[in-house]
Design a protein around this motif. Structure first.
Motif, mmCIF file in Angstrom:
data_model
loop_
_atom_site.group_PDB
_atom_site.id
_atom_site.type_symbol
_atom_site.label_atom_id
_atom_site.label_comp_id
_atom_site.label_asym_id
_atom_site.label_seq_id
_atom_site.Cartn_x
_atom_site.Cartn_y
_atom_site.Cartn_z
ATOM 1 N N PHE A 14 0.835 -1.189 0.000
ATOM 2 C CA PHE A 14 0.000 0.000 0.000
ATOM 3 C C PHE A 14 0.882 1.256 0.000
ATOM 4 O O PHE A 14 0.654 2.215 -0.741
ATOM 5 N N PHE A 15 1.940 1.226 0.831
ATOM 6 C CA PHE A 15 2.814 2.394 0.953
ATOM 7 C C PHE A 15 3.548 2.692 -0.352
ATOM 8 O O PHE A 15 3.716 3.848 -0.746
ATOM 9 N N SER A 16 3.980 1.634 -1.057
ATOM 10 C CA SER A 16 4.711 1.853 -2.308
ATOM 11 C C SER A 16 3.818 2.472 -3.378
ATOM 12 O O SER A 16 4.279 3.238 -4.221
ATOM 13 N N CYS A 17 2.509 2.158 -3.338
ATOM 14 C CA CYS A 17 1.570 2.771 -4.276
ATOM 15 C C CYS A 17 1.528 4.281 -4.080
ATOM 16 O O CYS A 17 1.541 5.053 -5.037
ATOM 17 N N ILE A 18 1.455 4.700 -2.828
ATOM 18 C CA ILE A 18 1.409 6.133 -2.517
ATOM 19 C C ILE A 18 2.711 6.808 -2.957
ATOM 20 O O ILE A 18 2.704 7.902 -3.533
ATOM 21 N N GLU A 19 3.838 6.148 -2.703
ATOM 22 C CA GLU A 19 5.137 6.718 -3.086
ATOM 23 C C GLU A 19 5.243 6.895 -4.600
ATOM 24 O O GLU A 19 5.774 7.894 -5.083
ATOM 25 N N LYS A 20 4.757 5.915 -5.356
ATOM 26 C CA LYS A 20 4.809 6.002 -6.813
ATOM 27 C C LYS A 20 3.974 7.182 -7.320
ATOM 28 O O LYS A 20 4.399 7.918 -8.218
ATOM 29 N N ASN A 21 2.795 7.356 -6.741
ATOM 30 C CA ASN A 21 1.946 8.485 -7.137
ATOM 31 C C ASN A 21 2.569 9.817 -6.728
ATOM 32 O O ASN A 21 2.487 10.801 -7.465
ATOM 33 N N PHE A 22 3.198 9.839 -5.573
ATOM 34 C CA PHE A 22 3.892 11.042 -5.102
ATOM 35 C C PHE A 22 5.029 11.407 -6.059
ATOM 36 O O PHE A 22 5.199 12.571 -6.438
ATOM 37 N N ASP A 23 5.805 10.397 -6.460
ATOM 38 C CA ASP A 23 6.949 10.637 -7.343
ATOM 39 C C ASP A 23 6.510 11.130 -8.727
ATOM 40 O O ASP A 23 7.199 11.932 -9.361
#
Length: 476
Positions: A14-23
């Motif tokens: 879940f956290f990596s999904c947010i990071e990808k969208n943030f990036d």
């Protein structure tokens, strides 16, 4: 999701999904990498283990409270009770709260809490023990308070648990005049605000309704303007999904399918949501609802023909293995993270409009903000102006009747003369918040030529957080 389809799902955390969208959003910003890393990072993570006597045994309870950002105080976020609670999940949800609050101009930093228990198999008496002990642990470390960190309900919690939190805080903070504001989502009798239960679902409705008013966007997916007659599928009939379905139905949309864990039901002519809920309460399942077709695999309901798809249950339900089979033209993310980054890319190429979770399900925290303000002001919304508005409307109506020489019916008078109630003001504030939030995202998407609403929403959130830090003088 069936075991077969679950094994197919993307393996993103879940956290990596947010990071990808943030990036993705960071590419549109000329901000130093270090500052972006500060925004992404959680400021404080409190992991605790505490003993509670359950029956004749002592059970050690694992629990968390994460404060993602202090760019605004207090921090704000719900507390979930689930056996699946873990640190990564709570950190991710806290980050989402930061971005949601920034997008809808709610002056909170993001936070989240969780207790690793199954509330379905624990008695109310023992849940109360755990809740009160958890609250006392938060107080010890200064992780709760009207100006510090304000919890709210989430999965597995509700008004009852928030009442226990408030009572525990008050008992350990005697004389705290603003103690009511230490937690939101309370019963109205204990300082809660009318309209909180349906707030997230109503916010979803307002957001999608506003999108459907946009001729340019509707033309791009081959739909007419407006909600009337649109075919809608909703996955999840919890608090959010149920209220969203109800408001869409009342607006003239056709609810063609409803999906729950045990399966889904379908009727191309439309389902009456209220009757489905009655059937669910009577039988314990939505399946076998009269004049509807059962769909055993709930994930297959996501792939049915419709105009609008509302995933309102779990994360990662739309992934790279089923994205190409999604026939909806609009996806409204009522749940947190229902679409994986790879599915996002596939759907974008197909021309599907996705209204992102960090905007669309911000209705709950918006109305929590209204409750917090109510508690700090120590006065009910509408108390000061309701009678004044009614008197002014009466005088205005008398002038109109005299000038036009025509009497207005009693029913029409009642409607015109009524002053605003608390729920009227809350819903008005929520509607205004969701409409303004949508147009800020849409305008930013156009001005910066951003590929989708999700990335535009993240850009908007990051810009607002950076602006707050700069005003505090934290960043050079």
């Amino acid at each position: 999701m069936s075991k077969k389809n679950q094994s197919k799902a993307d393996t993103y955390s879940f956290f990596s999904c947010i990071e990808k969208n943030f990036d993705k959003a960071a590419r549109y910003l000329s901000i130093k990498k270090g500052l972006l890393e500060q925004i992404k990072s959680c400021n404080a993570v409190y992991r605790m283990h505490f003993p509670v006597k359950i029956g004749k045994k002592i059970q050690v309870i694992e629990a968390y409270r994460v404060q993602h950002s202090h760019h605004k105080l207090p921090c704000k976020g719900g507390i979930r009770y689930s056996i699946k609670v873990n640190q990564d999940e709570v950190m991710t949800l806290a980050a989402l709260m930061t971005y949601k609050c920034a997008i809808v101009d709610v002056p909170f930093g993001g936070a989240k809490g969780g207790i690793k228990i199954d509330p379905q198999i624990i008695s109310a008496e023992n849940i109360e023990k755990i809740t009160r002990r958890y609250t006392s642990e938060l107080i010890k470390k200064n992780f709760i308070g009207p100006g510090i960190d304000v919890p709210a309900p989430d999965y597995g919690t509700g008004e009852r648990e928030m009442s226990w939190i408030f009572d525990t805080f008050l008992s350990l903070s005697p004389g705290e005049v603003d103690a009511l504001a230490c937690v939101t989502g309370k019963p109205v009798s204990q300082g809660g605000v009318r309209g909180r239960k349906e707030a997230t679902g109503l916010g979803v409705f307002y957001g999608i309704r506003e999108l459907c008013k946009m001729k340019e966007e509707m033309s791009s997916v081959g739909l007419d303007v407006g909600l009337n007659g649109k075919k809608v599928i909703i996955q999840g009939l919890g608090n959010v999904g149920y209220h969203a379905a109800t408001f869409f139905h009342e607006a003239g949309a056709i609810i063609v399918a409803l999906a729950e864990m045990e399966g889904a039901i379908y009727n191309k002519k439309g389902l009456n949501v209220s009757n489905v809920i009655l059937h669910l309460k009577k039988t314990g399942s939505i399946l076998n609802f009269p004049e509807s077709k059962n769909i055993e695999d709930t994930e297959k309901a996501l792939e049915l023909e419709c105009d609008i798809l509302i995933p309102a249950a779990l994360e990662n339900v739309i992934h790279k293995h089923n994205a190409n089979r999604i026939k909806a033209k609009i996806i409204g993310e009522a749940a947190n993270g229902p679409v994986t980054p790879e599915a996002d890319d596939i759907l974008e190429k197909k021309g599907v409009l996705i209204v992102p979770d960090i905007y669309l399900n911000a209705g709950g925290v918006t109305v929590s903000y209204f409750e917090w303000l109510k508690n700090l002001s120590h006065v009910r919304y509408g108390r000061m102006e309701k009678r004044f508005s009614e008197n002014m409307n009466t005088e205005l109506l008398q002038v109109i009747e005299t000038s036009c020489r025509k009497k207005i019916s009693i029913e029409e008078k009642k409607m015109i003369l009524r002053g605003p109630r608390e729920i009227d003001l809350v819903r008005s504030g929520l509607e205004d918040t969701m409409i303004n939030g949508f147009h800020k995202i849409r305008d930013l998407k156009k001005s910066l030529k951003i590929e989708n609403l999700r990335t535009a929403a993240f850009v908007l959130a990051i810009n607002k957080i950076i602006d707050s830090y700069e005003k505090l003088g934290i960043f050079p």
